[in-house]
Design a protein around this motif. Structure first.
Motif, PDB file in Angstrom:
ATOM      1  N   ILE A  30       0.651  -3.751  13.553  1.00 57.97           N
ATOM      2  CA  ILE A  30      -0.774  -3.819  12.790  1.00 57.97           C
ATOM      3  C   ILE A  30      -0.753  -4.365  11.412  1.00 57.97           C
ATOM      4  CG2 ILE A  30      -2.758  -2.457  12.081  1.00 57.97           C
ATOM      5  CD1 ILE A  30      -1.906  -0.237  14.289  1.00 57.97           C
ATOM      6  N   PRO A  31      -1.460  -5.433  11.052  1.00 55.32           N
ATOM      7  CA  PRO A  31      -1.449  -5.970   9.609  1.00 55.32           C
ATOM      8  C   PRO A  31      -1.552  -4.913   8.845  1.00 55.32           C
ATOM      9  CG  PRO A  31      -2.349  -7.466  11.291  1.00 55.32           C
ATOM     10  CD  PRO A  31      -2.152  -6.222  11.805  1.00 55.32           C
ATOM     11  N   PHE A  32      -0.940  -5.097   7.379  1.00 57.67           N
ATOM     12  CA  PHE A  32      -1.087  -4.288   6.392  1.00 57.67           C
ATOM     13  C   PHE A  32      -2.607  -4.206   5.885  1.00 57.67           C
ATOM     14  CE2 PHE A  32      -1.572  -3.221   1.916  1.00 57.67           C
ATOM     15  CZ  PHE A  32      -0.954  -1.994   1.708  1.00 57.67           C
ATOM     16  N   GLU A  33      -3.184  -5.352   6.000  1.00 58.83           N
ATOM     17  CA  GLU A  33      -4.459  -5.571   5.425  1.00 58.83           C
ATOM     18  C   GLU A  33      -5.457  -4.813   6.249  1.00 58.83           C
ATOM     19  OE1 GLU A  33      -2.352  -7.987   5.498  1.00 58.83           O
ATOM     20  OE2 GLU A  33      -2.230  -8.536   3.657  1.00 58.83           O
ATOM     21  N   LEU A  34      -5.193  -4.617   7.537  1.00 61.44           N
ATOM     22  CA  LEU A  34      -6.149  -4.367   8.540  1.00 61.44           C
ATOM     23  C   LEU A  34      -5.939  -2.579   8.518  1.00 61.44           C
ATOM     24  CD1 LEU A  34      -8.241  -4.178  10.943  1.00 61.44           C
ATOM     25  CD2 LEU A  34      -6.185  -4.488  12.676  1.00 61.44           C
ATOM     26  N   THR A  35      -4.639  -2.246   8.360  1.00 64.27           N
ATOM     27  CA  THR A  35      -4.622  -0.711   8.061  1.00 64.27           C
ATOM     28  C   THR A  35      -5.105  -0.266   7.021  1.00 64.27           C
ATOM     29  OG1 THR A  35      -2.263  -0.920   9.039  1.00 64.27           O
ATOM     30  CG2 THR A  35      -2.854   1.086   7.852  1.00 64.27           C
ATOM     31  N   LEU A  39      -8.456   2.457   7.238  1.00 62.57           N
ATOM     32  CA  LEU A  39      -8.370   3.852   6.363  1.00 62.57           C
ATOM     33  C   LEU A  39      -9.445   3.964   5.278  1.00 62.57           C
ATOM     34  CD1 LEU A  39      -4.401   4.038   5.674  1.00 62.57           C
ATOM     35  CD2 LEU A  39      -5.699   5.355   7.349  1.00 62.57           C
ATOM     36  N   SER A  40      -9.891   2.903   4.760  1.00 56.06           N
ATOM     37  CA  SER A  40     -10.808   2.945   3.743  1.00 56.06           C
ATOM     38  C   SER A  40     -12.230   3.418   4.628  1.00 56.06           C
ATOM     39  CB  SER A  40     -10.997   1.480   2.967  1.00 56.06           C
ATOM     40  OG  SER A  40     -11.509   0.475   3.853  1.00 56.06           O
ATOM     41  N   ARG A  41     -12.548   3.163   5.680  1.00 56.53           N
ATOM     42  CA  ARG A  41     -13.539   3.417   6.307  1.00 56.53           C
ATOM     43  C   ARG A  41     -13.737   4.962   6.778  1.00 56.53           C
ATOM     44  NH1 ARG A  41     -17.059  -0.884   7.322  1.00 56.53           N
ATOM     45  NH2 ARG A  41     -15.947  -2.997   6.575  1.00 56.53           N
ATOM     46  N   LEU A  42     -12.550   5.475   6.718  1.00 58.27           N
ATOM     47  CA  LEU A  42     -12.768   6.951   7.298  1.00 58.27           C
ATOM     48  C   LEU A  42     -13.267   7.912   6.063  1.00 58.27           C
ATOM     49  CD1 LEU A  42      -9.022   6.998   8.760  1.00 58.27           C
ATOM     50  CD2 LEU A  42     -11.296   6.525  10.058  1.00 58.27           C
ATOM     51  N   PRO A  43     -13.611   9.001   6.678  1.00 55.56           N
ATOM     52  CA  PRO A  43     -14.348  10.021   5.650  1.00 55.56           C
ATOM     53  C   PRO A  43     -12.972  10.672   5.036  1.00 55.56           C
ATOM     54  CG  PRO A  43     -15.065  10.647   7.791  1.00 55.56           C
ATOM     55  CD  PRO A  43     -13.993   9.404   8.005  1.00 55.56           C
ATOM     56  N   ALA A  44     -13.403  11.235   3.767  1.00 54.56           N
ATOM     57  CA  ALA A  44     -12.553  11.769   2.786  1.00 54.56           C
ATOM     58  C   ALA A  44     -11.574  12.841   3.347  1.00 54.56           C
ATOM     59  CB  ALA A  44     -13.081  12.114   1.526  1.00 54.56           C
ATOM     60  N   LYS A  45     -12.214  13.521   4.007  1.00 57.16           N
ATOM     61  CA  LYS A  45     -11.354  14.961   4.807  1.00 57.16           C
ATOM     62  C   LYS A  45     -10.382  14.412   5.524  1.00 57.16           C
ATOM     63  CE  LYS A  45     -12.183  19.339   6.547  1.00 57.16           C
ATOM     64  NZ  LYS A  45     -13.160  20.320   7.184  1.00 57.16           N
ATOM     65  N   PRO A  46     -10.370  13.573   6.685  1.00 55.73           N
ATOM     66  CA  PRO A  46      -8.950  13.240   7.415  1.00 55.73           C
ATOM     67  C   PRO A  46      -8.255  12.383   6.513  1.00 55.73           C
ATOM     68  CG  PRO A  46     -11.326  12.049   7.965  1.00 55.73           C
ATOM     69  CD  PRO A  46     -11.668  13.074   7.145  1.00 55.73           C
ATOM     70  N   LEU A  47      -8.721  11.785   5.479  1.00 56.68           N
ATOM     71  CA  LEU A  47      -7.828  11.092   4.647  1.00 56.68           C
ATOM     72  C   LEU A  47      -6.855  11.749   3.790  1.00 56.68           C
ATOM     73  CD1 LEU A  47     -10.150   8.040   3.129  1.00 56.68           C
ATOM     74  CD2 LEU A  47      -8.268   7.830   4.656  1.00 56.68           C
ATOM     75  N   ILE A  61      -3.197   5.653   0.762  1.00 55.30           N
ATOM     76  CA  ILE A  61      -4.233   6.656   0.257  1.00 55.30           C
ATOM     77  C   ILE A  61      -3.865   7.228  -1.168  1.00 55.30           C
ATOM     78  CG2 ILE A  61      -5.121   8.749   0.720  1.00 55.30           C
ATOM     79  CD1 ILE A  61      -4.180   8.537   3.700  1.00 55.30           C
ATOM     80  N   ARG A  62      -2.917   7.177  -1.669  1.00 62.93           N
ATOM     81  CA  ARG A  62      -2.584   7.278  -3.189  1.00 62.93           C
ATOM     82  C   ARG A  62      -2.888   6.199  -3.893  1.00 62.93           C
ATOM     83  NH1 ARG A  62      -1.277  12.922  -5.235  1.00 62.93           N
ATOM     84  NH2 ARG A  62      -1.161  14.192  -3.182  1.00 62.93           N
ATOM     85  N   SER A  63      -2.770   5.063  -3.687  1.00 70.15           N
ATOM     86  CA  SER A  63      -2.923   3.941  -4.489  1.00 70.15           C
ATOM     87  C   SER A  63      -4.322   3.833  -5.108  1.00 70.15           C
ATOM     88  CB  SER A  63      -2.559   2.638  -3.607  1.00 70.15           C
ATOM     89  OG  SER A  63      -3.678   2.204  -2.824  1.00 70.15           O
ATOM     90  N   LYS A  64      -4.304   3.167  -6.209  1.00 68.28           N
ATOM     91  CA  LYS A  64      -5.489   2.901  -7.182  1.00 68.28           C
ATOM     92  C   LYS A  64      -6.550   1.893  -6.277  1.00 68.28           C
ATOM     93  CE  LYS A  64      -7.617   2.440 -11.682  1.00 68.28           C
ATOM     94  NZ  LYS A  64      -8.623   1.603 -11.180  1.00 68.28           N
ATOM     95  N   PHE A  70     -12.669   2.797  -1.756  1.00 66.33           N
ATOM     96  CA  PHE A  70     -13.286   3.984  -1.235  1.00 66.33           C
ATOM     97  C   PHE A  70     -14.379   4.467  -2.084  1.00 66.33           C
ATOM     98  CE2 PHE A  70     -14.003   8.589  -0.465  1.00 66.33           C
ATOM     99  CZ  PHE A  70     -13.753   8.677   1.218  1.00 66.33           C
ATOM    100  N   LEU A  71     -14.141   4.391  -3.357  1.00 63.95           N
ATOM    101  CA  LEU A  71     -15.265   4.976  -4.291  1.00 63.95           C
ATOM    102  C   LEU A  71     -16.630   3.748  -4.214  1.00 63.95           C
ATOM    103  CD1 LEU A  71     -15.909   6.971  -6.442  1.00 63.95           C
ATOM    104  CD2 LEU A  71     -15.100   5.279  -7.875  1.00 63.95           C
ATOM    105  N   ILE A  72     -16.085   2.761  -3.890  1.00 61.93           N
ATOM    106  CA  ILE A  72     -17.387   1.697  -3.864  1.00 61.93           C
ATOM    107  C   ILE A  72     -18.407   2.017  -2.391  1.00 61.93           C
ATOM    108  CG2 ILE A  72     -18.059  -0.929  -3.249  1.00 61.93           C
ATOM    109  CD1 ILE A  72     -15.454  -1.548  -5.133  1.00 61.93           C
ATOM    110  N   ARG A  73     -17.631   2.201  -1.613  1.00 56.61           N
ATOM    111  CA  ARG A  73     -18.356   2.730  -0.385  1.00 56.61           C
ATOM    112  C   ARG A  73     -18.997   4.128  -0.452  1.00 56.61           C
ATOM    113  NH1 ARG A  73     -16.463  -0.696   3.722  1.00 56.61           N
ATOM    114  NH2 ARG A  73     -14.543  -1.540   3.531  1.00 56.61           N
ATOM    115  N   SER A  74     -18.170   5.118  -1.278  1.00 61.47           N
ATOM    116  CA  SER A  74     -18.993   6.498  -1.335  1.00 61.47           C
ATOM    117  C   SER A  74     -20.300   6.357  -2.178  1.00 61.47           C
ATOM    118  CB  SER A  74     -17.967   7.454  -2.329  1.00 61.47           C
ATOM    119  OG  SER A  74     -16.951   7.508  -1.282  1.00 61.47           O
TER     120      SER A  74
END
Length: 413
Positions: A30-35, A39-47, A61-64, A70-74
């Motif tokens: 699975i390409p890194f960009e797709l992963t 992940l960026s589209r998942l809710p915060a709790k499962p992340l 998940i820990r990267s800036k 994630f913040l932009i979508r939130s």
């Protein structure tokens, strides 16, 4: 992206991934960009849970870069932040729920209501911190006066359930106020701390001994820095607080508003608006609001007649007045409400002061332009299961704090 993410990305490209559920069975790469995108589209709790899946997922998940994405979508999913204190156990509970949408556009809007379900985000149990101002990008500033010589300030992230305790401050008997701000240019969070003799004490002292300190989150120098305020005389009152477009605003001296620029750490004072009928509005009765990215204030001493002022320029204000129908007005006077701002629809949020275990908990919204009113029920806070069975609250009422515009933020301290 950060070096750690690049390291694991290179490792993933060098060899095929392995199925986590059936170790040893090769799976399609699975390409890194797709992963990253998935992940960026998942809710915060499962992340938060998925950090333990693999070193790669932990690094993503820990990267800036991921937190920023994630913040932009939130920001498109604003929530209400609720907080109340359990005095017996010295715990503070923090909940959040989606802001109520308004899908009614007909003349029956005043009778509309909706329901959302609150989620228990975290419990602060080590110290009973106070939460007095609305979140900034999902982060909450908490304060606690330990005694006359020491006070504690912390920044809390309800999404990750983390509390960052800042170095203690020494007020020396003075009152202490702390407000969180965000500078979008430098992408920095800073806490402004003001210490002074307030109210009655200030009238007895020849010198109010006012000092301003700033703490920058994530900086190498983990200490408070004193900043000098050169404009205007020292003030003896402090009310409210809101961060808009890189500036912290709060009310001082009853008829002035302080503006602290988070980036430059400079202070200026804005004159409160004047009204043709009242000549000059007492700004200390205001609730400062964020009205579509502009500073505003709401005066709601009489719920039949609500007024708002929106800043057009530095000292130019646009006045809006709304009249609440007598049916709703009578109800509001019985409930006793307060306001902490506007939700994403532009409606003013009104919240009961008390949380009662025997009654459903509701908030109210008022559209000053259309002069329409609606209620929204919040499930999951006053319910029997949470209050009685799990925490033994009983029927004792609790003081409720509620703030609009809360968003999920997976930034880790």
């Amino acid at each position: 992206m950060n070096a750690e993410v690049h390291h694991y990305q290179a490792a993933m490209e060098a060899s095929p991934t392995r199925d986590l559920a059936h170790d040893g069975n090769p799976t399609r790469f699975i390409p890194f960009e797709l992963t990253f995108e998935i992940l960026s589209r998942l809710p915060a709790k499962p992340l938060i849970r998925f950090q333990s899946v693999s070193k790669l997922w932990f690094s993503i998940i820990r990267s800036k870069d991921f937190a920023d994405s994630f913040l932009i979508r939130s920001k498109t999913r604003p929530r209400l932040l609720f907080s109340f204190q359990h005095f017996d156990s010295r715990q503070r509970f923090i909940f959040s729920a989606p802001e109520h949408h308004n899908n009614n556009n007909d003349e029956e809007e005043e009778k509309s209501s909706s329901t959302v379900i609150a989620r228990h985000d975290m419990t602060i149990s080590d110290l009973v911190y106070d939460i007095n101002t609305r979140p900034v990008n999902g982060l909450v500033c908490c304060t606690r006066k330990l005694d006359s010589s020491s006070s504690s300030i912390a920044v809390c992230n309800p999404t990750t359930r983390q509390i960052l305790k800042l170095p203690d401050v020494t007020p020396n008997g003075r009152d202490m106020y702390a407000r969180l701000g965000y500078d979008p240019v430098e992408d920095q969070y800073k806490v402004l701390c003001v210490m002074m003799f307030d109210g009655f004490d200030s009238r007895r002292a020849d010198n109010i001994e006012q000092e301003h300190f700033v703490f920058t989150l994530g900086s190498q120098q983990q200490e408070w820095r004193k900043v000098e305020i050169v404009q205007g005389d020292p003030y003896t009152s402090f009310k409210g607080g809101i961060c808009i477009n890189g500036a912290i605003y709060y009310v001082v001296l009853h008829k002035k508003i302080a503006r602290f620029d988070v980036r430059s750490e400079k202070m200026e004072f804005i004159k409160a608006p004047e009204d043709e009928e009242d000549l000059e509005i007492n700004a200390f009765c205001w609730t400062l609001i964020n009205h579509k990215g502009r500073l505003g204030g709401i005066n709601y001493r009489y719920f039949y007649h609500m007024r708002a002022w929106i800043q057009e320029e530095e000292e130019s204000w646009n006045n809006m007045t709304g009249v609440v129908t007598s049916e709703w007005g009578d109800l509001l006077r019985e409930i006793s409400l307060y306001s902490t701002g506007e939700i994403h629809t532009g409606e003013v949020l009104l919240v009961p002061y008390r949380l009662e275990s025997s009654k459903p908990f509701s908030v109210f919204y008022y559209d000053m332009i259309r002069e329409s009113f609606r209620s929204g029920q919040v499930l999951g806070i006053a319910d029997y299961e949470f209050r009685r069975r799990f925490h033994g609250f009983g029927k004792r009422n609790r003081g409720m704090r509620c703030f609009p515009g809360h968003i999920e933020n997976i930034m880790f301290f």
